[in-house]
Design an enzyme around this catalytic site. Structure first.
Site, mmCIF file in Angstrom:
data_model
loop_
_atom_site.group_PDB
_atom_site.id
_atom_site.type_symbol
_atom_site.label_atom_id
_atom_site.label_comp_id
_atom_site.label_asym_id
_atom_site.label_seq_id
_atom_site.Cartn_x
_atom_site.Cartn_y
_atom_site.Cartn_z
ATOM 1 N N HIS A 231 0.828 -1.212 0.000
ATOM 2 C CA HIS A 231 0.000 0.000 0.000
ATOM 3 C C HIS A 231 0.871 1.276 0.000
ATOM 4 O O HIS A 231 1.108 1.880 -1.037
ATOM 5 C CB HIS A 231 -0.943 0.015 1.200
ATOM 6 C CG HIS A 231 -1.988 -1.058 1.168
ATOM 7 N ND1 HIS A 231 -2.755 -1.325 0.064
ATOM 8 C CD2 HIS A 231 -2.416 -1.935 2.126
ATOM 9 C CE1 HIS A 231 -3.598 -2.311 0.318
ATOM 10 N NE2 HIS A 231 -3.406 -2.703 1.564
HETATM 11 O O1 RIB Z 1 -5.770 1.058 2.830
HETATM 12 C C1 RIB Z 1 -4.395 1.068 3.077
HETATM 13 C C2 RIB Z 1 -4.027 2.209 3.993
HETATM 14 O O2 RIB Z 1 -4.653 1.980 5.246
HETATM 15 C C3 RIB Z 1 -2.550 2.355 4.266
HETATM 16 O O3 RIB Z 1 -2.216 3.713 4.300
HETATM 17 C C4 RIB Z 1 -2.384 1.719 5.611
HETATM 18 O O4 RIB Z 1 -1.296 2.271 6.330
HETATM 19 C C5 RIB Z 1 -3.703 1.937 6.284
HETATM 20 O O5 RIB Z 1 -3.759 3.130 6.937
#
Ligand code: RIB
Ligand code: CA
Length: 311
Positions: free
Chosen positions: A240
């Site tokens: 992510h």
């Molecule tokens: O959906 C992924 C996000 O959600 C990332 O930024 C992770 O750190 C969580 O906060």
């Protein structure tokens, strides 16, 4: 040389993304602004200071941002955040405390100051909710004509969400803020689940980091192993937040489509990132969305810029 500010809610994948930005020789990391999400803003700021110190970057200033969403009175951490990122946000791994403290200046003021000073020579990478950036635009509307770039990890356009069917975690924390940012007219690139779920961090990355160099490699390896076990539970997990840093540095790894985006703030799909139907015929959309990624290139970037090998 790229000038970056990283705005984040320092959990596990934020910490890995931060380490990539902080140790890449082609990046000048001007500062880091903290927000809430995976942890509270205070815990996130502490984690940020400690991670920066661990990778040898006590020179980078850290600023505390907003503590909760624009239309909320307080932030309540989701149970799932504690499960995925650990109670401390860093996968329950111990990290030596940084000798440095948070800056007295507000994150909002630091962002406003830097955006005016650097204008198009600045890229802001966000890997948490968009409350800080929205607050900047509310407090200084002149920045709606700012010429720099924003790369947002958040949203899901062509795939389902990860909080519910429609919404991704960062956007879902503060849909009103995300709507302000997406509709602001600023140059925003969305790096959403459409691409972050197509790339992978593997247990073999953890093994490589562990074998690379002492405590730094071991810290990131321990975190990644925990995160893999508590997300997909196989031998790999999604990429992510690091994808936002990689996209800012290597947009050519991604298929990026110009599209006017907005965020739904009402109804069952509150928090959903959607194409703005009022501006479907816009000839020069200011927002862009990553719809595909060359996962092999991301993989080899993560392989060559091994966190522990660069410090
Ligand atoms: O959906 C992924 C996000 O959600 C990332 O930024 C992770 O750190 C969580 O906060
Ligand atoms: Ca994050």
């Amino acid at each position: 040389m790229s000038n970056f500010i990283h705005d984040l809610d320092t959990g596990v994948d934020d910490a890995i993304a931060l380490a990539l930005a902080a140790t890449d020789p082609s990046v000048t990391l001007l500062g880091v602004t903290g927000t809430y999400g995976n942890v509270t803003t205070d815990v996130g700021v502490r984690n940020t200071l400690d991670v920066l110190a661990l990778v040898g970057r006590t020179d980078v200033p850290v600023y505390a941002g907003q503590g909760h969403a624009l239309e909320q009175e307080a932030f309540h951490r989701h149970e799932v955040s504690a499960r995925i990122h650990g109670e401390n946000g860093l996968a329950q791994v111990n990290i030596p405390p940084s000798p440095r403290s948070v800056e007295p200046e507000r994150a909002i003021d630091f962002l406003i100051r830097s955006m005016h000073e650097l204008n198009d020579a600045l890229t802001i990478i966000t890997t948490g909710p968009l409350t800080n950036l929205a607050t900047v635009l509310i407090e200084d509307p002149s920045l709606r004509s700012w010429k720099g770039s924003i790369v947002v990890m958040g949203g899901a356009l062509t795939v389902r969400g990860n909080i519910n069917h429609f919404s991704e975690a960062n956007i879902s924390q503060d849909p009103e803020a995300a709507k302000i940012v997406f509709e602001s007219g600023l140059d925003v690139t969305m790096v959403g689940l459409d691409v972050t779920m197509r790339s992978r961090l593997h247990l073999r990355d953890a093994a490589r980091w562990r074998s690379g160099s002492g405590t730094v490699g071991a810290f990131f390896a321990d975190m990644l192993e925990y995160y893999i076990a508590h997300t997909l539970g196989t031998d790999e997990t999604y990429v992510h937040d690091p994808s936002a840093v990689i996209c800012a540095l290597h947009p050519e790894y991604f298929t990026i489509v110009p599209l006017c985006l907005t965020v739904e703030t009402e109804g069952i799909d509150r928090g959903r990132t959607i194409v703005d139907h009022r501006r479907l015929t816009e000839r020069n959309p200011f927002t862009k969305v990553c719809v595909d990624v060359n996962a092999h290139l991301v993989d080899s970037y993560l392989g060559t810029i091994a966190i522990c090998a660069t410090v």
